[in-house]
Design a protein around this motif. Structure first.
Motif, PDB file in Angstrom:
ATOM      1  N   ALA A  63      45.039  26.374   0.990  1.00  0.00           N
ATOM      2  CA  ALA A  63      44.253  25.806   2.020  1.00  0.00           C
ATOM      3  C   ALA A  63      43.295  25.017   1.452  1.00  0.00           C
ATOM      4  O   ALA A  63      43.128  23.468   1.799  1.00  0.00           O
ATOM      5  CB  ALA A  63      43.317  26.883   2.673  1.00  0.00           C
ATOM      6  N   THR A 128      43.538  19.836  10.537  1.00  0.00           N
ATOM      7  CA  THR A 128      44.663  20.983  10.845  1.00  0.00           C
ATOM      8  C   THR A 128      45.121  21.642   9.271  1.00  0.00           C
ATOM      9  O   THR A 128      45.728  22.569   8.971  1.00  0.00           O
ATOM     10  CB  THR A 128      45.804  20.776  11.496  1.00  0.00           C
ATOM     11  OG1 THR A 128      46.523  19.711  10.924  1.00  0.00           O
ATOM     12  CG2 THR A 128      45.288  20.344  12.689  1.00  0.00           C
ATOM     13  N   GLY A 130      44.075  23.007   6.744  1.00  0.00           N
ATOM     14  CA  GLY A 130      43.432  24.590   6.522  1.00  0.00           C
ATOM     15  C   GLY A 130      44.091  25.419   7.393  1.00  0.00           C
ATOM     16  O   GLY A 130      43.659  26.937   7.025  1.00  0.00           O
ATOM     17  N   ASP A 131      44.945  25.369   8.507  1.00  0.00           N
ATOM     18  CA  ASP A 131      45.403  26.270   9.445  1.00  0.00           C
ATOM     19  C   ASP A 131      46.758  26.742   8.891  1.00  0.00           C
ATOM     20  O   ASP A 131      47.269  27.404   9.617  1.00  0.00           O
ATOM     21  CB  ASP A 131      45.446  25.304  10.592  1.00  0.00           C
ATOM     22  CG  ASP A 131      44.166  25.054  11.236  1.00  0.00           C
ATOM     23  OD1 ASP A 131      43.162  25.638  10.740  1.00  0.00           O
ATOM     24  OD2 ASP A 131      44.176  24.160  12.267  1.00  0.00           O
ATOM     25  N   GLY A 132      47.445  26.568   7.715  1.00  0.00           N
ATOM     26  CA  GLY A 132      48.312  27.155   7.215  1.00  0.00           C
ATOM     27  C   GLY A 132      49.504  25.985   7.118  1.00  0.00           C
ATOM     28  O   GLY A 132      49.486  24.961   7.463  1.00  0.00           O
ATOM     29  N   ALA A 135      50.939  23.961  10.131  1.00  0.00           N
ATOM     30  CA  ALA A 135      50.163  23.041  10.448  1.00  0.00           C
ATOM     31  C   ALA A 135      50.265  21.960   9.646  1.00  0.00           C
ATOM     32  O   ALA A 135      50.402  20.789   9.916  1.00  0.00           O
ATOM     33  CB  ALA A 135      48.700  23.477  10.339  1.00  0.00           C
TER      34      ALA A 135
END
Length: 159
Positions: A63, A128, A130-132, A135
């Motif tokens: 992330a 986004t 850091g959302d996986g 994303a």
């Protein structure tokens, strides 16, 4: 490099490239503009490569690294590019030195819109990243579409 240093590093590199381009670097003024433009494209490619590697599963998702690369990409994409696109620096006028088509200067509003699409896609990716990994993949789809649209319209061969 820690994330807090990456965006300032991109900004400093951008200033250094622009300064070198207009302060008597190597080559003609046109070659210096092309060099600065190529440096910007290298920054796009480097940061997109990190994110794309994560999206494809070639690089483990991280992330912090994804956010940093997205922030760097957004910083580069949001730069004022006025000095990178000087008339007479296309692939016809500068044979063998660039792939930029003369159409950039013939349709400046369309080129500007495509450039804005990249800046918007990169800014959305920052939100986004850091959302996986999913994303990142979705965001890179938008970034890739923006890059592709511009390259299809305005990048040709070195002639």
């Amino acid at each position: 490099m820690p994330r807090k240093f990456l965006v300032p590093t991109v900004a400093a590199l951008s200033v250094a490239v622009t300064t070198a381009a207009f302060s008597g670097g190597h080559g003609s003024p046109e070659e210096q503009v092309i060099g600065a433009r190529n440096a910007l494209m290298t920054l796009y490619g480097f940061n997109s490569g990190i994110l794309g590697g994560m999206a494809r599963g070639n690089v483990p998702y991280d992330a912090e690294s994804a956010i940093a690369a997205a922030e760097n990409l957004a910083a580069a994409a949001s730069m004022d590019q006025m000095h990178f696109w000087v008339p007479g620096t296309d692939n016809v006028a500068m044979e063998g030195k660039t792939r930029a088509l003369p159409a950039i200067w013939e349709t400046p509003d369309d080129y500007a819109a495509k450039n804005q699409d990249l800046a918007d896609a990169a800014a959305a990716l920052v939100a986004t990243a850091g959302d996986g990994v999913e994303a990142v993949g979705a965001g890179m789809g938008q970034v890739g579409a923006a890059c592709s649209a511009c390259h299809k319209a305005y990048r040709g061969p070195r002639i």
